[in-house]
Design a protein around this motif. Structure first.
Motif, mmCIF file in Angstrom:
data_model
loop_
_atom_site.group_PDB
_atom_site.id
_atom_site.type_symbol
_atom_site.label_atom_id
_atom_site.label_comp_id
_atom_site.label_asym_id
_atom_site.label_seq_id
_atom_site.Cartn_x
_atom_site.Cartn_y
_atom_site.Cartn_z
ATOM 1 N N UNK A 80 0.845 -1.183 0.000
ATOM 2 C CA UNK A 80 0.000 0.000 0.000
ATOM 3 C C UNK A 80 0.889 1.243 0.000
ATOM 4 N N UNK A 81 0.241 2.368 -0.272
ATOM 5 C CA UNK A 81 0.934 3.647 -0.245
ATOM 6 C C UNK A 81 0.306 4.472 0.851
ATOM 7 N N UNK A 82 1.125 4.897 1.813
ATOM 8 C CA UNK A 82 0.670 5.715 2.927
ATOM 9 C C UNK A 82 0.848 7.175 2.524
ATOM 10 N N UNK A 83 -0.249 7.798 2.103
ATOM 11 C CA UNK A 83 -0.210 9.181 1.612
ATOM 12 C C UNK A 83 0.380 10.137 2.648
ATOM 13 N N UNK A 84 -0.067 10.020 3.884
ATOM 14 C CA UNK A 84 0.377 10.910 4.958
ATOM 15 C C UNK A 84 1.902 10.909 5.127
ATOM 16 N N UNK A 85 2.509 9.732 4.979
ATOM 17 C CA UNK A 85 3.955 9.592 5.145
ATOM 18 C C UNK A 85 4.692 9.682 3.812
ATOM 19 N N UNK A 86 3.948 9.641 2.708
ATOM 20 C CA UNK A 86 4.521 9.555 1.369
ATOM 21 C C UNK A 86 5.475 8.367 1.298
ATOM 22 N N UNK A 87 4.923 7.209 1.660
ATOM 23 C CA UNK A 87 5.753 6.004 1.745
ATOM 24 C C UNK A 87 5.054 4.792 1.151
ATOM 25 N N UNK A 88 5.836 3.976 0.446
ATOM 26 C CA UNK A 88 5.384 2.681 -0.044
ATOM 27 C C UNK A 88 5.642 1.675 1.063
ATOM 28 N N UNK A 89 4.605 0.876 1.390
ATOM 29 C CA UNK A 89 4.748 -0.080 2.492
ATOM 30 C C UNK A 89 4.444 -1.491 2.004
ATOM 31 N N UNK A 90 5.184 -2.452 2.552
ATOM 32 C CA UNK A 90 5.050 -3.859 2.186
ATOM 33 C C UNK A 90 4.756 -4.652 3.452
ATOM 34 N N UNK A 91 3.727 -5.494 3.372
ATOM 35 C CA UNK A 91 3.233 -6.220 4.539
ATOM 36 C C UNK A 91 3.169 -7.722 4.258
ATOM 37 N N UNK A 92 3.234 -8.473 5.338
ATOM 38 C CA UNK A 92 2.936 -9.901 5.311
ATOM 39 C C UNK A 92 1.999 -10.146 6.493
ATOM 40 N N UNK A 93 0.837 -10.735 6.211
ATOM 41 C CA UNK A 93 -0.129 -10.980 7.269
ATOM 42 C C UNK A 93 -0.590 -9.712 7.965
ATOM 43 N N UNK A 94 -0.630 -8.605 7.235
ATOM 44 C CA UNK A 94 -1.071 -7.335 7.810
ATOM 45 C C UNK A 94 -0.020 -6.602 8.620
ATOM 46 N N UNK A 95 1.181 -7.139 8.694
ATOM 47 C CA UNK A 95 2.279 -6.517 9.453
ATOM 48 C C UNK A 95 3.354 -6.028 8.487
ATOM 49 N N UNK A 96 3.794 -4.802 8.674
ATOM 50 C CA UNK A 96 4.783 -4.213 7.772
ATOM 51 C C UNK A 96 6.162 -4.818 7.982
ATOM 52 N N UNK A 97 6.844 -5.102 6.850
ATOM 53 C CA UNK A 97 8.233 -5.548 6.931
ATOM 54 C C UNK A 97 9.183 -4.634 6.149
ATOM 55 N N UNK A 98 8.651 -3.769 5.297
ATOM 56 C CA UNK A 98 9.511 -2.856 4.540
ATOM 57 C C UNK A 98 8.751 -1.569 4.226
ATOM 58 N N UNK A 99 9.495 -0.464 4.207
ATOM 59 C CA UNK A 99 8.895 0.818 3.856
ATOM 60 C C UNK A 99 9.903 1.641 3.059
ATOM 61 N N UNK A 100 9.454 2.147 1.918
ATOM 62 C CA UNK A 100 10.241 3.060 1.105
ATOM 63 C C UNK A 100 9.666 4.452 1.304
ATOM 64 N N UNK A 101 10.434 5.320 1.906
ATOM 65 C CA UNK A 101 9.960 6.672 2.171
ATOM 66 C C UNK A 101 11.121 7.636 2.179
ATOM 67 N N UNK A 102 11.012 8.670 2.979
ATOM 68 C CA UNK A 102 12.077 9.652 3.062
ATOM 69 C C UNK A 102 12.295 10.095 4.494
ATOM 70 N N UNK A 103 13.475 10.643 4.749
ATOM 71 C CA UNK A 103 13.731 11.193 6.080
ATOM 72 C C UNK A 103 13.170 12.609 6.137
ATOM 73 N N UNK A 104 13.449 13.348 7.187
ATOM 74 C CA UNK A 104 12.830 14.674 7.358
ATOM 75 C C UNK A 104 13.249 15.666 6.282
#
Length: 126
Positions: free
Chosen positions: A19-43
């Protein structure tokens, strides 16, 4: 590291949802509903890949690679972030760390959730 390569690697791991978390501007990858990876940015907007990691291994990686830091906006003990423009972190290590993160999260799921994920996409079990 290219975002497209990371995305392709993550999405092919069995049972992964994205999924894409608009608020964080991050791509997230889950297994069983739990996140294991996130592509985003620092501050400052510098792209980072954040992955779960076994704590002692996480510290070893931070000591060995300048581009691996404690998980940005995550639990610093259990998560590492890797700067996407890192030249000191080889892609095979990144893939290994994605797999490690996936397995850590998968192994913490209930046995029932693990079995359901293992059945997904296996035509012999339908």
């Amino acid at each position: 590291m290219e975002k497209e390569i990371i995305h392709a690697y993550c999405i092919q791991l069995h049972g992964t949802t994205y999924d894409y978390q608009e608020e964080w501007q991050a791509d997230r990858y889950h297994i069983g509903g739990k996140m294991y990876a996130m592509l985003g940015g620092n501050r400052t907007g510098k792209p980072v890949l954040t992955l779960k990691c076994e704590p002692s291994r996480a510290e070893e990686l931070r000591e060995a690679y300048a581009s691996i830091i404690p998980g940005y906006y995550m639990n610093k003990t259990h998560w590492n972030s890797i700067y996407m423009d890192a030249e000191d972190v080889p892609m095979d290590l990144v893939e290994n760390l994605i797999q490690h993160s996936y397995e850590l999260v998968f192994n913490k799921l209930t046995k029932k959730a693990q079995q359901e994920i293992q059945l997904i996409g296996n035509p012999s079990n339908k």
